[in-house]
Design a protein around this motif. Sequence first.
Motif, PDB file in Angstrom:
ATOM      1  N   SER A 380      -2.727 -13.352 -18.737  1.00 28.21           N
ATOM      2  CA  SER A 380      -3.579 -12.213 -19.088  1.00 28.21           C
ATOM      3  C   SER A 380      -4.978 -12.644 -19.504  1.00 28.21           C
ATOM      4  N   ASP A 381      -5.127 -13.913 -19.937  1.00 25.74           N
ATOM      5  CA  ASP A 381      -6.447 -14.370 -20.377  1.00 25.74           C
ATOM      6  C   ASP A 381      -7.283 -14.951 -19.248  1.00 25.74           C
ATOM      7  N   MET A 382      -6.793 -14.876 -18.007  1.00 23.28           N
ATOM      8  CA  MET A 382      -7.553 -15.435 -16.888  1.00 23.28           C
ATOM      9  C   MET A 382      -8.889 -14.713 -16.714  1.00 23.28           C
ATOM     10  N   PHE A 383      -8.859 -13.394 -16.881  1.00 25.29           N
ATOM     11  CA  PHE A 383     -10.100 -12.631 -16.775  1.00 25.29           C
ATOM     12  C   PHE A 383     -11.088 -13.068 -17.849  1.00 25.29           C
ATOM     13  N   ASN A 384     -10.619 -13.302 -19.054  1.00 24.60           N
ATOM     14  CA  ASN A 384     -11.500 -13.723 -20.140  1.00 24.60           C
ATOM     15  C   ASN A 384     -12.094 -15.099 -19.870  1.00 24.60           C
ATOM     16  N   LEU A 385     -11.318 -15.979 -19.238  1.00 26.94           N
ATOM     17  CA  LEU A 385     -11.841 -17.306 -18.916  1.00 26.94           C
ATOM     18  C   LEU A 385     -12.999 -17.199 -17.923  1.00 26.94           C
ATOM     19  N   PHE A 386     -12.815 -16.403 -16.877  1.00 28.42           N
ATOM     20  CA  PHE A 386     -13.895 -16.226 -15.913  1.00 28.42           C
ATOM     21  C   PHE A 386     -15.095 -15.530 -16.556  1.00 28.42           C
ATOM     22  N   ASP A 387     -14.805 -14.562 -17.410  1.00 25.59           N
ATOM     23  CA  ASP A 387     -15.895 -13.845 -18.077  1.00 25.59           C
ATOM     24  C   ASP A 387     -16.703 -14.785 -18.964  1.00 25.59           C
ATOM     25  N   GLY A 388     -16.014 -15.659 -19.694  1.00 25.07           N
ATOM     26  CA  GLY A 388     -16.733 -16.628 -20.518  1.00 25.07           C
ATOM     27  C   GLY A 388     -17.589 -17.570 -19.701  1.00 25.07           C
ATOM     28  N   CYS A 389     -17.057 -18.024 -18.558  1.00 23.33           N
ATOM     29  CA  CYS A 389     -17.832 -18.891 -17.665  1.00 23.33           C
ATOM     30  C   CYS A 389     -19.079 -18.180 -17.169  1.00 23.33           C
ATOM     31  N   ILE A 390     -18.924 -16.923 -16.791  1.00 24.24           N
ATOM     32  CA  ILE A 390     -20.077 -16.159 -16.272  1.00 24.24           C
ATOM     33  C   ILE A 390     -21.122 -15.953 -17.360  1.00 24.24           C
ATOM     34  N   ASN A 391     -20.686 -15.697 -18.578  1.00 28.41           N
ATOM     35  CA  ASN A 391     -21.648 -15.523 -19.673  1.00 28.41           C
ATOM     36  C   ASN A 391     -22.433 -16.800 -19.921  1.00 28.41           C
ATOM     37  N   ARG A 392     -21.770 -17.956 -19.852  1.00 28.04           N
ATOM     38  CA  ARG A 392     -22.486 -19.220 -20.025  1.00 28.04           C
ATOM     39  C   ARG A 392     -23.462 -19.455 -18.878  1.00 28.04           C
ATOM     40  N   ILE A 393     -23.080 -19.046 -17.686  1.00 24.09           N
ATOM     41  CA  ILE A 393     -23.995 -19.183 -16.541  1.00 24.09           C
ATOM     42  C   ILE A 393     -25.258 -18.371 -16.784  1.00 24.09           C
ATOM     43  N   PHE A 394     -25.090 -17.143 -17.254  1.00 22.98           N
ATOM     44  CA  PHE A 394     -26.248 -16.280 -17.490  1.00 22.98           C
ATOM     45  C   PHE A 394     -27.122 -16.827 -18.615  1.00 22.98           C
ATOM     46  N   GLU A 395     -26.496 -17.471 -19.591  1.00 19.46           N
ATOM     47  CA  GLU A 395     -27.274 -18.042 -20.693  1.00 19.46           C
ATOM     48  C   GLU A 395     -28.029 -19.295 -20.259  1.00 19.46           C
ATOM     49  N   ASP A 396     -27.374 -20.159 -19.478  1.00 21.88           N
ATOM     50  CA  ASP A 396     -27.985 -21.446 -19.105  1.00 21.88           C
ATOM     51  C   ASP A 396     -28.967 -21.311 -17.944  1.00 21.88           C
ATOM     52  N   LYS A 397     -28.723 -20.355 -17.066  1.00 21.52           N
ATOM     53  CA  LYS A 397     -29.567 -20.208 -15.878  1.00 21.52           C
ATOM     54  C   LYS A 397     -30.444 -18.969 -16.054  1.00 21.52           C
ATOM     55  N   SER A 398     -31.501 -19.137 -16.819  1.00 21.06           N
ATOM     56  CA  SER A 398     -32.373 -17.993 -17.138  1.00 21.06           C
ATOM     57  C   SER A 398     -33.150 -17.484 -15.929  1.00 21.06           C
ATOM     58  N   LYS A 399     -33.326 -18.328 -14.919  1.00 22.55           N
ATOM     59  CA  LYS A 399     -34.099 -17.922 -13.742  1.00 22.55           C
ATOM     60  C   LYS A 399     -33.228 -17.315 -12.643  1.00 22.55           C
ATOM     61  N   LEU A 400     -31.989 -17.051 -12.952  1.00 22.38           N
ATOM     62  CA  LEU A 400     -31.081 -16.478 -11.963  1.00 22.38           C
ATOM     63  C   LEU A 400     -31.585 -15.089 -11.568  1.00 22.38           C
ATOM     64  N   PRO A 401     -31.818 -14.834 -10.290  1.00 26.87           N
ATOM     65  CA  PRO A 401     -32.348 -13.525  -9.876  1.00 26.87           C
ATOM     66  C   PRO A 401     -31.343 -12.416 -10.112  1.00 26.87           C
ATOM     67  N   PRO A 402     -31.811 -11.188 -10.276  1.00 24.31           N
ATOM     68  CA  PRO A 402     -30.890 -10.058 -10.510  1.00 24.31           C
ATOM     69  C   PRO A 402     -29.842  -9.908  -9.407  1.00 24.31           C
ATOM     70  N   LYS A 403     -30.239 -10.191  -8.178  1.00 26.16           N
ATOM     71  CA  LYS A 403     -29.290 -10.064  -7.077  1.00 26.16           C
ATOM     72  C   LYS A 403     -28.080 -10.947  -7.291  1.00 26.16           C
ATOM     73  N   GLU A 404     -28.319 -12.203  -7.709  1.00 24.62           N
ATOM     74  CA  GLU A 404     -27.207 -13.131  -7.915  1.00 24.62           C
ATOM     75  C   GLU A 404     -26.379 -12.744  -9.136  1.00 24.62           C
ATOM     76  N   ILE A 405     -27.030 -12.209 -10.147  1.00 28.00           N
ATOM     77  CA  ILE A 405     -26.292 -11.761 -11.336  1.00 28.00           C
ATOM     78  C   ILE A 405     -25.271 -10.700 -10.952  1.00 28.00           C
ATOM     79  N   VAL A 406     -25.721  -9.736 -10.182  1.00 27.62           N
ATOM     80  CA  VAL A 406     -24.824  -8.640  -9.790  1.00 27.62           C
ATOM     81  C   VAL A 406     -23.736  -9.153  -8.854  1.00 27.62           C
ATOM     82  N   ARG A 407     -24.089 -10.058  -7.938  1.00 29.25           N
ATOM     83  CA  ARG A 407     -23.085 -10.584  -7.014  1.00 29.25           C
ATOM     84  C   ARG A 407     -21.981 -11.327  -7.764  1.00 29.25           C
ATOM     85  N   ILE A 408     -22.342 -12.060  -8.805  1.00 26.03           N
ATOM     86  CA  ILE A 408     -21.338 -12.787  -9.584  1.00 26.03           C
ATOM     87  C   ILE A 408     -20.398 -11.809 -10.279  1.00 26.03           C
TER      88      ILE A 408
END
Length: 935
Positions: A380-408
Amino acid sequence: LRMTMNGAGAGAYQDVAHSYFPDDRSSVYSPRAASAGVGDGFSSTASLSALKSNLMTMEQNEQTRLMNESIRHVQEQSYYLKYVIDSAAENGDSNFTTLFASVMEYACNMLDELSTSSLTPKCYYELYMKVVDEMQTLEDYFISLFEDGVMSMRYLYEVVQYAPRAVPRLYLQIAVGSALVQSKESTAKEVWQDLIGAVKCVQCPIRGLFLRTYLSQMSKDKLPGVDDDVSGTIEEAYSFLLENFVEMTKLWVRIQHSGGGGKEQRKRREKERIELRILVGTNLVRLSQLEEIDVSIYSESILPTVLEQVLLCKDTLAQGYLMDCVIHVFPDEFHIKTISTLLDTIPKLKEKVNVHNILQSIMNRLAEYENNSESYVLPSDMFNLFDGCINRIFEDKSKLPPKEIVRIVIALLNFSQKCYPNCVSNVDHCLGVVSSVLAQKKLSGLDSNAITQICNLLSIPLSSLALKVLELSNFSDLMLMLPVENQRQIAATFLKSVCDTVECISDVAQVEQMFNIITSLLKDTKGAVLAQEEEYSDTASFQHEQLLLSRLVHLLGNEDTDELFKIYSVSKKHFGQADSKRLQHTMVPLVFATISLIYRVRELEFAPPAKDDDAKLLGSLKNGADTNPASEIDDGDADEKLDDHTEMTNTDEAEEIEGEKKDEPSDSPNSPEKVNLIFNKAVNCRKLFVFVQKLIAGVATAQAEMGLKLYLECALAAENCATMNVRGGNHSSSSCDFNGMAYEFIAQAFILYEDEISDSKIQYRSIVSMVGTLLSCRSFAKEDYESLITKTTQYGAKLLRKPDQCKMIIMCSHLFYRNEKDGLQPYHNPQRVLECLQRALKLADACMSSSSNCIHLFIEILDAYVYFFDMECPVITDKFISGLIALINEYIDNTRDFTDSTIEAQAHYSQILRHISRKKSYPQTSSRYAPIICG
């Protein structure tokens, strides 16, 4: 392995080696790097693009020439090699040294072609494949020497290391090393470790990659854990493969940084690397094929080494490709156990790495694994693991374009829909992530790609959740970030999903939320040019949107009429924001839905109480209890109180009830007092009529004809309420109120007709609707009814075209002679009927004088005469009918017009005559119809 050579023994060994590899290389082919020049055939006026195209063509031609030349030389040396091997087989041990030296010489000459640096990776690959095919013959030759006892594999392994050039020497060393492992004269660990160190001397990226590929290919089936005959541990096998993988990755990445050049050169090198990437990935495939590899070895040794190399290479292309390889080549069970390690690595990748593809790949694999497995369910925590990874991506990659944010986030949402289909909170969380991240970026506007991806994100839950989308608190917030055109697209998709999957929407709060989502369909765009909105209102998309809104009205429902009225009130509030072009689509179904609600409330408000309700009611009155019909009374008590009711003579309540019984019999089902006591709803018919009148006022401003018809429909509904009271014997003030409402609705229709309708065709249709409505009304007072039908007849007489006037007056004549229906009083005014028919004859005669094809008017008048004669209207006699028949016969005899309309009219006339003939044959009517002359 290498023998320690010292003293005379070493000199003798070197003499033998030099006899096999002579120093004189004059007879050995050495490829020369050809220079590619550009001719003088280009005009000074040629465009830059044409020049580049010509240069590329010339370069490709040169590459083809060099490759063909190298392949030709390989084939030549291979031919001589096979010839010498065949000769050695025939001659046996005689002159073995000379023949073996020739074999080595031709083999070195053939392998020396792989030393070239002039070929592109694609051409080099074709040359490599040709050489490897020929190497099989050489490997078989080495094995035959060992099997025949001519030479030990250890000795041969040392001999080939004295080849003068590095590339041929290493290829020969790998081929002999493979045979050495097969001969078991040395352990696999010793041979492969020696070779993995030896190949390091070739640092040219392309040559080194293909050399290590050959090493991996030759060791494929000769590693511990793959072949049971090969001694060693599984650790030795994966350590060898991992070391080879690390070195090949370094060589592959080095291609990008070798040489200078501008942007074009960098793109060219990147393209070459893409062509060579499969060589690196093959090592991971070899690792995954080791059968003794378990989750423990994978998580503790293999995966950390691979991920470490991925991060150390710091190359965008390498990181993306290697992560993709890890995901696809290793089993799903390994990924499930090591998902945390894998997800911790993804945020550390370089900025330009396409993390969306990586995350989508691992999510798809896990989702497919769960769907294909009958018993396994993802944690049941698999979704939370992916969600945490995505949040770290958004924090570390500040130049990520909006298109890629939504695609992720789309990838995460799809994963949630597949693995946790009933979890609405996950969907709402995904929408909230996008909304918050985009809000933090404070973007002035979204580009088209980002808008498209947001639309895709919002469309995902619509098909599966339908009305549950209303539970998503972040859906509308994210939707508002889109342009109005895209909001309309999402709203239309949402509406279609609701209309296709939902049977009824009965909650007021849900209706309010739904209208907040589809608000873009209900009003114009702020700041939009009027011409643009008018142009949009004529499109098929606009019509489709309004059709969906109309369908939505019919989904609104509730068993409680008060709650349903609240739902309709919310709908009116939102529909009222629209312009006239939208109102004519949305208000009309709401009007009809409200009229349907009126009929429901009418049944409750004026329904006769059941016998047991009478007993309960009278019993509650006797005891001074609450008169609410919902109060509970035992059946026995009710019967007893009903019997005692006749004895209630000593109290005021008894006197009051007895007085009511004198005015109205106790078995009368619709006494006003009973109705008031039984009906306990807050919304009654009168309130609904006020509500629907406001709805029609909005429609009338947009489309007068539709407004007129709606007024007439409401008049029928009000008159129906009055009629229901009259049929039950209730002549109270409530019936008069509904008659007044019906009269007012028809008056509003008349006003709309006079003020707004000027087109003659619409006028004709409107008067037809008026006549039909008035013919259905039965409870008007005589003065009111005469006023309405007289006004309607005047409208018909004022139509533009005389034929229309004639037809309409014929139709209005029916208003003046109505028979009794359902116990209601008839209305007879024979003199006005005759006046209408005579007026119609004059108009028909005037039309006939100007056009000979108006005979159908006389036939319609004859039809009306016959009808009223059947109804026994006293002023309509057989003489009128006989005279009209004679006139029509005269016109038919004189006409020469045989158009379709004339033929149809004559058919109608024949039908009327047959009707008269049938009436003459019936005993009951023969005496009345006998005087009519048809011939």
